[in-house]
Design an enzyme around this catalytic site. Structure first.
Site, PDB file in Angstrom:
ATOM      1  N   TYR A  10      -7.031   4.465   4.016  1.00 14.70           N
ATOM      2  CA  TYR A  10      -6.059   3.504   3.501  1.00 14.70           C
ATOM      3  C   TYR A  10      -6.522   2.072   3.763  1.00 14.70           C
ATOM      4  CZ  TYR A  10      -1.519   1.297   2.613  1.00 14.70           C
ATOM      5  OH  TYR A  10      -0.511   0.511   2.126  1.00 14.70           O
ATOM      6  N   SER A  54      -1.235  -5.105  -1.986  1.00 16.84           N
ATOM      7  CA  SER A  54      -2.171  -4.654  -0.965  1.00 16.84           C
ATOM      8  C   SER A  54      -1.357  -4.271   0.269  1.00 16.84           C
ATOM      9  CB  SER A  54      -3.219  -5.720  -0.661  1.00 16.84           C
ATOM     10  OG  SER A  54      -4.170  -5.223   0.263  1.00 16.84           O
ATOM     11  N   LYS A  83      -7.231  -0.672   0.792  1.00 17.30           N
ATOM     12  CA  LYS A  83      -6.469  -1.906   0.628  1.00 17.30           C
ATOM     13  C   LYS A  83      -7.340  -3.148   0.786  1.00 17.30           C
ATOM     14  CE  LYS A  83      -2.531  -0.280  -0.603  1.00 17.30           C
ATOM     15  NZ  LYS A  83      -2.004  -0.566  -1.959  1.00 17.30           N
TER      16      LYS A  83
END
Length: 276
Positions: free
Chosen positions: A182, A168, A186
């Site tokens: 993003y 992650s 994650k």
């Protein structure tokens, strides 16, 4: 009795300590035979953390199925490590046809899966995110881990044992590290990790995630772009290879039987960077 400057109250409460070793003085602590007889699939295996993880597992006796999109980087990985048991497969883990081929290549046995492949988003603010960027980031960062895990978990279940380690990001824990796409992707990886850890723990499969700090060999991203939070703090003066290997160390721990009772962990491997 400790020497102390008279009247110095700023450091008197501290114990004397030696300076820490220089970052590049770190040596990779290989554990001979730790993965002997095991098959480990590593995605994003031709660069950065993925490459360091693949090579570390192979050096510790494992058979590695290295997955990556780049034919040239795959050739370089195999050429440089001819003495190791690494099989290269050029493929896209977000593409179901490619994933099906990977599942066939493991030949009915996979002991561990390291999901490292990912892409950044150039710190794009939510109102600036275009459909193409959003879909691309989620396809690679979320659909990829989902598809490859979905394909290989039944093989692990058939043997009642297995380990999955996802990569992650600090962006999976807070909102100040990257752009909207993003960051959301994650966070999704951590959710996927925790859900799978809960569901499969009674059936012998461990699922964990590693949170690396930004490294020189990690995803490129223009963190100073419009809408962003500015440049990230400078890192320790280490080489890209050393930084990647330092993150591969906890990766391989979680992949191995050494972490037999560890599942659902979200493990920072960031030199304390995320504490700020």
């Amino acid at each position: 009795m400790t020497d102390r400057t008279p009247g110095d109250t700023t450091t008197g409460h501290l114990f004397a300590s030696a300076p820490p070793p220089a970052p590049d003085d770190w040596e990779e602590p290989l554990i001979e035979g730790r993965f002997r007889g095991k098959t480990v699939v590593v995605t994003g295996a031709t660069s950065g953390i993925g490459r360091a993880t693949a090579v570390r597992v192979a050096r510790e006796g494992g058979h590695v199925l290295a997955i990556d999109l780049s034919t040239l980087r795959m050739e370089a990985l195999l050429e440089k490590n001819q003495d190791l048991d690494i099989t290269g497969v050029v493929g896209d883990i977000s593409n179901q046809d490619d994933v099906n081929k990977i599942a066939v290549r493991v030949r009915g046995r996979v002991d561990a899966l390291a999901v490292v492949a990912g892409v950044a988003d150039n710190m794009v603010a939510l109102h600036e995110v275009e459909d193409e960027l959003w879909e691309s980031v989620f396809r690679i960062n979320v659909d990829g881990p989902f598809r490859i895990s979905r394909a290989l978990i039944p093989i692990m279940l058939s043997r009642g044992v297995g380990s999955i380690v996802n990569v992650s990001s600090q962006a999976g824990l807070r909102g100040s590290i990257a752009g909207s796409a993003y960051t959301a992707s994650k966070h999704a990886v951590i959710g996927l990790t925790r859900s799978a850890a809960y569901i499969y723990s009674p059936r012998g499969i461990r699922v964990n995630a590693v949170i690396p700090r930004p490294t020189k060999s990690a995803l490129e991203s223009n963190y100073g772009s419009l809408g962003g939070a500015g440049p990230l703090p400078s890192g320790p003066l280490t080489s890209p290879e050393t930084e990647a290997a330092q993150i591969a160390s906890p990766m391989t721990y979680l992949l191995s039987d050494d972490a037999a009772n560890v599942t659902g962990a979200i493990l920072p491997a960031d030199d304390g960077w995320g504490l700020a």
